[in-house]
Every structure is written in C-alpha cells, then in structure tokens.
Design an enzyme around this catalytic site. Sequence first.
Site, PDB file in Angstrom:
ATOM      1  N   ASN A   1      -7.325   4.142  10.317  1.00 19.84           N
ATOM      2  CA  ASN A   1      -7.007   2.811  10.825  1.00 19.84           C
ATOM      3  C   ASN A   1      -7.163   2.694  12.339  1.00 19.84           C
ATOM      4  O   ASN A   1      -7.341   1.603  12.874  1.00 19.84           O
ATOM      5  CB  ASN A   1      -5.578   2.408  10.431  1.00 19.84           C
ATOM      6  CG  ASN A   1      -4.520   3.209  11.169  1.00 19.84           C
ATOM      7  OD1 ASN A   1      -4.649   4.417  11.344  1.00 19.84           O
ATOM      8  ND2 ASN A   1      -3.460   2.552  11.588  1.00 19.84           N
TER       9      ASN A   1
ATOM     10  N   HIS B   1      -2.995  -7.274   2.569  1.00 19.66           N
ATOM     11  CA  HIS B   1      -2.964  -7.869   3.906  1.00 19.66           C
ATOM     12  C   HIS B   1      -3.971  -7.239   4.853  1.00 19.66           C
ATOM     13  O   HIS B   1      -4.081  -7.648   6.010  1.00 19.66           O
ATOM     14  CB  HIS B   1      -1.550  -7.831   4.499  1.00 19.66           C
ATOM     15  CG  HIS B   1      -1.127  -6.507   5.052  1.00 19.66           C
ATOM     16  ND1 HIS B   1      -1.163  -6.224   6.390  1.00 19.66           N
ATOM     17  CD2 HIS B   1      -0.644  -5.398   4.450  1.00 19.66           C
ATOM     18  CE1 HIS B   1      -0.720  -5.005   6.600  1.00 19.66           C
ATOM     19  NE2 HIS B   1      -0.398  -4.475   5.436  1.00 19.66           N
TER      20      HIS B   1
ATOM     21  N   THR C   1       8.814  -8.170 -13.269  1.00 22.96           N
ATOM     22  CA  THR C   1       7.978  -9.342 -13.505  1.00 22.96           C
ATOM     23  C   THR C   1       6.990  -9.518 -12.360  1.00 22.96           C
ATOM     24  O   THR C   1       7.355  -9.465 -11.189  1.00 22.96           O
ATOM     25  CB  THR C   1       8.858 -10.603 -13.632  1.00 22.96           C
ATOM     26  OG1 THR C   1       9.774 -10.418 -14.702  1.00 22.96           O
ATOM     27  CG2 THR C   1       8.000 -11.831 -13.891  1.00 22.96           C
TER      28      THR C   1
ATOM     29  N   GLY D   1       0.814  -1.199   0.000  1.00 21.09           N
ATOM     30  CA  GLY D   1       0.000   0.000   0.000  1.00 21.09           C
ATOM     31  C   GLY D   1       0.849   1.250   0.000  1.00 21.09           C
ATOM     32  O   GLY D   1       0.497   2.257  -0.629  1.00 21.09           O
TER      33      GLY D   1
ATOM     34  N   GLN E   1      -7.853   0.567   4.600  1.00 23.68           N
ATOM     35  CA  GLN E   1      -8.696   0.040   5.678  1.00 23.68           C
ATOM     36  C   GLN E   1     -10.140  -0.182   5.240  1.00 23.68           C
ATOM     37  O   GLN E   1     -10.866  -0.961   5.849  1.00 23.68           O
ATOM     38  CB  GLN E   1      -8.667   0.997   6.874  1.00 23.68           C
ATOM     39  CG  GLN E   1      -7.341   1.054   7.595  1.00 23.68           C
ATOM     40  CD  GLN E   1      -6.981  -0.249   8.281  1.00 23.68           C
ATOM     41  OE1 GLN E   1      -7.822  -1.089   8.557  1.00 23.68           O
ATOM     42  NE2 GLN E   1      -5.700  -0.421   8.573  1.00 23.68           N
TER      43      GLN E   1
ATOM     44  N   CYS F   1       5.311   3.327  20.974  1.00 21.78           N
ATOM     45  CA  CYS F   1       6.375   3.082  21.951  1.00 21.78           C
ATOM     46  C   CYS F   1       7.727   3.269  21.289  1.00 21.78           C
ATOM     47  O   CYS F   1       8.026   2.621  20.276  1.00 21.78           O
ATOM     48  CB  CYS F   1       6.261   1.662  22.517  1.00 21.78           C
ATOM     49  SG  CYS F   1       7.525   1.277  23.749  1.00 21.78           S
TER      50      CYS F   1
END
Length: 388
Positions: free
Chosen positions: A161, A211, A247, A80, A189, A336
């Site tokens: 998201n 994904h 390819t 993405g 999303q 974090c």
Amino acid sequence: MTPTHPGLRGGPVYLDYNATTPVDPRVVDAMSPHLGHHFGNPSSSHSYGTQPRHAVDQARAQVAALIGAATDEIVFTGSGSEADNLALRGAVLSAKADRPHVITQVTEHPAILQTCRSLERLHGTEVTYLPVDGDGLVDPAAVAAALTERTVLVSVMAANNETGALQPIVELARITRTHGALFHCDAAQAAGKIPLEVRESGVDLLTVVGHKMYAPKGVAALYVRQGVALEPLVYGGGQEGGLRAGTENVALVVALGTAAELAAGELADGTPGGRITTLRDCLHRRLADALPGRVHLNGPETGRLPNTLNVSLDGTLGHELLAAAPGLAASTGSACHSGTHTPSPVLTAMGLDADRALGALRLSLGRWSTPEDIETAATALLKAAAAL
C-alpha cells in the site's frame, strides 16, 4: 463516470486513494434502493426477501467475475481485516498439524501481521516472517526454503500500500501449492487496479476490499477456492456458506458488486500508457526535473501499482512537507504517535535509512485524478520544499 466527484469539489487535491477511495456515485445509486424500498431479509422466503436475495447473488457474481472465480467461491465480510483473519485463522484452526506453521513477510498489512502474532500467542502456531529486498519484494527461494511439513499457509500481499510493489504471486503460489500448503493473497490494494485471475495465479484465498475500489467502507470479500476448509470466525445462522454468520448487509454487498463491475471495465486505465499511469509518471517527472538529484523513488520503478508514487525529497520531512502544502491531501511514509514521527516499517524493512524514510511521501492517484490535479500538486510540493 462523473467528471468531478461531489466530495472533491472545492477541497484539496486528493492523492490518497490508497488510503480510501471516494464512493462512486454509480455505486451509491445501485445501493440506495436497498437502504429503503428493498428492505427485506435475503433469507426470507416471502416476496420481500426476493429482491434482496437476487441482489446479493448478482453482487457475488460481479465480484467473482473481477477475479476470475466461481460465484460460490466468494464470501462477503465486513472488512479486509476480517477477510484476512478468516483466511489465516480459518486455515490454521482447521489444520490437522500438531503445531501448524505459517509463512508471511515483514511488510504485510497489520491485519496479517497482528493475526499471526495472535496465532502464535493463543494457539502455539509457528510463524516465519521473511525479509524483503530493496524493492520490497520477498524472495521466492526464501519461501521455498522456509516451507516445512507442518506449513499450513503462506500469506503474501499482491501489492504494497505504500510503495505499490507487486509481489511475484504466481511463482509464490506455485511453490506453496507444490509443497501442499495453502496460499493466501491480500489483494486489497491490487483488486480493481491490475488484472487478477485466481485460477491463473493459483491462489487458494484472496482478499478484496470495497473502500479501496470506490465502494463504501465496511464491506469486503474473501475468495475461497472450492475444497478449501476454513474454520469460521463468526458462528450463527449459516450465511455465506457457513463461514460468516449474520444477516447480510445487502446495500453494502450490492455496492461492492457494482464497484467490482465498474473496476473491471476500467482496468485499462492502469496499463502502461494508460491514463492513471501517465499521470503518475508525469507527477514524478515534474518533481524530479525541478529538484534534480534530490527526488528518490522508493520501491521498484516497474512492477508496481499504476497509481502509486512513493518518493523521498532530500532535506525534507514528509509530514512537514505536507503541512506546508495545505492544498494537497496525501500520506507520508511515517507514523505519528503522540506527536513523534517514526519511519515507516515498510521502508525501513527495505533498507532505507531513517532520514530517507522520514522524507517519504505516498502519492496515490485514482478515478478522479486529472492533469490539473497533478500540476497543482507538483506546484504545491515544490513551493513547500523551497520554503522548508
């Protein structure tokens, strides 16, 4: 659909579908022959290239059907982020303006924001970063006011998201195109969760990510409306209409196509009263009823993704809450860095104070979420909150 995903058996309850989705076993079955038997190059003219070429063509048609595009308007990419880069950099570098102008908003994905920063730094592009309101939405009037004769592109995501907030894409695209600029939408999303029709929405460029919709990582697509000129990011043999040389990874392309077709058949799960929406709202009620006055929804109550619940619990820190609930896999609204937790830029841009932003949890459901998962997750969070 398999009743339980093999990767989830025996593990924590998975409520982090916005981060990544398990690969659907039906997707694995579809792509597997192209990892072995159908090994040919789809550009080859001999018989070994025939099946791979047909498979790529079919996948392109499947992705196009999900978003209402023409088959030749789909460009496969490796992620993405790459699709977003192709949309933004491609539009700016092909523009005729002396100093191209781009408009976006502050809660975009880093793939958009960092690309804009690089365009400013490397190409002298002017970028306007618009604020959002308390629900995380950009004001269409602000977009209209920011447009100039040098504006090349406006880029606003379909859905956030973290909060699931749905931007007013149709109105934004109409304003943009009336002014003569291109409109790009990062739908990573949203695709497969809510209906998307590129013709009806009026977008010129739209990003779809594998994904996030039960295909493997490493494959995505960019819708490029016929007639839109983009400068390629990758030069070479002319694959993907000359916009993305190299390819094709046939197995992953097939996976994305299959995932798109499956998602199109399950969009009803995300409608009001649909299975996933019902489970999401059940989880929210379970927490709110047990902790009256302490559970705060971040983002809009309506007008958000059907699978996404972002809440802050008074008196808790999101990362501590999840650490105390090892039977749950979810995300917080903070980042974090070297052990120091900082509030989510998305939530702070919405006006949330640091305490509420640091107390946020992002609970995102998906294809294999069950009522039992919701009860287990709610119990774990409430037990953790009481302990803390």
